[in-house]
Design a protein around this motif. Structure first.
Motif, PDB file in Angstrom:
ATOM      1  N   GLU A   1      27.091  36.209  -8.956  1.00  0.00           N
ATOM      2  CA  GLU A   1      26.633  36.728  -7.670  1.00  0.00           C
ATOM      3  C   GLU A   1      25.479  37.714  -7.801  1.00  0.00           C
ATOM      4  OE1 GLU A   1      29.827  38.092  -5.236  1.00  0.00           O
ATOM      5  OE2 GLU A   1      31.052  36.303  -5.596  1.00  0.00           O
ATOM      6  N   VAL A   2      25.089  38.039  -9.018  1.00  0.00           N
ATOM      7  CA  VAL A   2      23.932  38.908  -9.231  1.00  0.00           C
ATOM      8  C   VAL A   2      23.232  38.460 -10.515  1.00  0.00           C
ATOM      9  CG1 VAL A   2      25.235  40.666 -10.523  1.00  0.00           C
ATOM     10  CG2 VAL A   2      23.131  41.304  -9.347  1.00  0.00           C
ATOM     11  N   GLU A   3      21.899  38.464 -10.497  1.00  0.00           N
ATOM     12  CA  GLU A   3      21.108  38.115 -11.670  1.00  0.00           C
ATOM     13  C   GLU A   3      20.858  39.363 -12.500  1.00  0.00           C
ATOM     14  OE1 GLU A   3      17.513  35.926 -10.735  1.00  0.00           O
ATOM     15  OE2 GLU A   3      18.374  35.336  -8.809  1.00  0.00           O
TER      16      GLU A   3
ATOM     17  N   THR B   1      16.020  43.477  -5.286  1.00  0.00           N
ATOM     18  CA  THR B   1      15.881  43.567  -6.736  1.00  0.00           C
ATOM     19  C   THR B   1      15.843  45.044  -7.084  1.00  0.00           C
ATOM     20  OG1 THR B   1      14.679  41.478  -6.959  1.00  0.00           O
ATOM     21  CG2 THR B   1      14.402  43.093  -8.722  1.00  0.00           C
TER      22      THR B   1
ATOM     23  N   LYS C   1      19.098  43.543   2.366  1.00  0.00           N
ATOM     24  CA  LYS C   1      19.807  42.672   1.432  1.00  0.00           C
ATOM     25  C   LYS C   1      18.834  41.951   0.504  1.00  0.00           C
ATOM     26  CE  LYS C   1      23.658  41.828   4.619  1.00  0.00           C
ATOM     27  NZ  LYS C   1      24.544  42.741   3.877  1.00  0.00           N
ATOM     28  N   ASN C   2      19.412  41.203  -0.449  1.00  0.00           N
ATOM     29  CA  ASN C   2      18.646  40.415  -1.417  1.00  0.00           C
ATOM     30  C   ASN C   2      17.656  41.287  -2.187  1.00  0.00           C
ATOM     31  OD1 ASN C   2      19.868  37.913  -0.693  1.00  0.00           O
ATOM     32  ND2 ASN C   2      18.563  37.839   1.128  1.00  0.00           N
TER      33      ASN C   2
ATOM     34  N   ARG D   1      20.459  41.309  -5.211  1.00  0.00           N
ATOM     35  CA  ARG D   1      20.313  39.953  -5.747  1.00  0.00           C
ATOM     36  C   ARG D   1      20.092  39.965  -7.245  1.00  0.00           C
ATOM     37  NH1 ARG D   1      16.195  36.867  -7.388  1.00  0.00           N
ATOM     38  NH2 ARG D   1      14.684  38.483  -6.833  1.00  0.00           N
ATOM     39  N   LYS D   2      19.365  40.981  -7.741  1.00  0.00           N
ATOM     40  CA  LYS D   2      18.985  41.008  -9.144  1.00  0.00           C
ATOM     41  C   LYS D   2      18.918  42.441  -9.646  1.00  0.00           C
ATOM     42  CE  LYS D   2      15.259  39.579 -12.307  1.00  0.00           C
ATOM     43  NZ  LYS D   2      13.940  38.899 -12.401  1.00  0.00           N
TER      44      LYS D   2
END
Length: 227
Positions: free
Chosen positions: A95-97, A49, A46-47, A72-73
């Motif tokens: 919720e996402v960059e 990029t 998770k998290n 995450r991104k």
């Protein structure tokens, strides 16, 4: 004996950790390593990029990874299209960059990482919001923006065939970002239609030398062979 082929998709994505930066090959669905992405979803990191040309199509592949809440991104050049509804919804809800990078700059920054360059000057983006806060310079009467390399912990790419040393050949448009991403990641994992005996690949046709590949897994399906 060097043998970079692994027995399963699960083994191929083993060790991808939470918070990793991952390059994923493909231009839309062409050359997208769908089976590796599905294995990553099952693995559960998770998290993440994610560096990719776009931000997913429909509800498969990269879009499915986004839907699973593992990203995450996104770093990409083309986040919105007619079937990018999953990313669009996640972005609108915060919720996402997103780091938006023009396509040529995306390729140049990946290539810079693979070449060991400290940075590159590019004219693309000068005078736009994409250049805000970045160093600029005039060279021979033209304005440039300083952009830093894009590198990754892992690259998931798709090729047509490979051998046990990790040498890869691609099929037509599926080649796209795979070769440069392979040079810019600490660990490159390749999904191939089949692993051929050593020496069967014509050296003149090898695009990605095995030195840039750490793992490859064969996916013997008609879908894998058609892309």
């Amino acid at each position: 004996m060097i043998n970079k082929s692994v027995a399963s998709l699960e083994e191929a994505v083993a060790g991808i950790f939470d918070g990793a930066t991952i390059m994923i090959g493909g231009f839309g669905t062409a050359g997208q390593p769908t089976y590796l992405i599905d294995a990553l979803i099952a693995q559960g990191a998770k998290n993440l990029t994610i560096i990719n040309n776009n931000a997913g199509n429909g509800e498969v592949g990269l879009a499915a990874l986004l839907k699973a809440g593992q990203v995450r991104k996104m770093v990409c050049s083309f986040p919105r299209q007619v079937d990018s509804q999953i990313f669009d919804d996640l972005y609108r809800r915060g919720e996402v960059e997103l780091e938006l990078v023009p396509q040529g700059n995306l390729a140049a920054r990946i290539q810079a990482a693979g070449s060991g360059l400290g940075a590159v000057f590019t004219p693309t983006g000068f005078g736009t919001p994409l250049a805000e806060g970045k160093e600029t310079r005039e060279i021979d009467g033209r304005h440039y923006v300083l952009e830093y390399p894009l590198k990754a912990d892992f690259a998931l790419i798709k090729a047509y065939e490979g051998d046990r040393w990790g040498n890869l050949v691609y099929r037509k448009a599926a080649r796209n970002f795979g070769p440069i991403m392979a040079t810019a990641a600490t660990v490159t994992i390749a999904e191939v239609s089949r692993v051929v005996p050593l020496g069967e690949l014509d050296p003149e046709h090898i695009v990605t030398p095995g030195i840039f590949v750490q793992r490859l897994v064969a996916v013997e399906t008609s879908l894998a062979q058609s892309a």
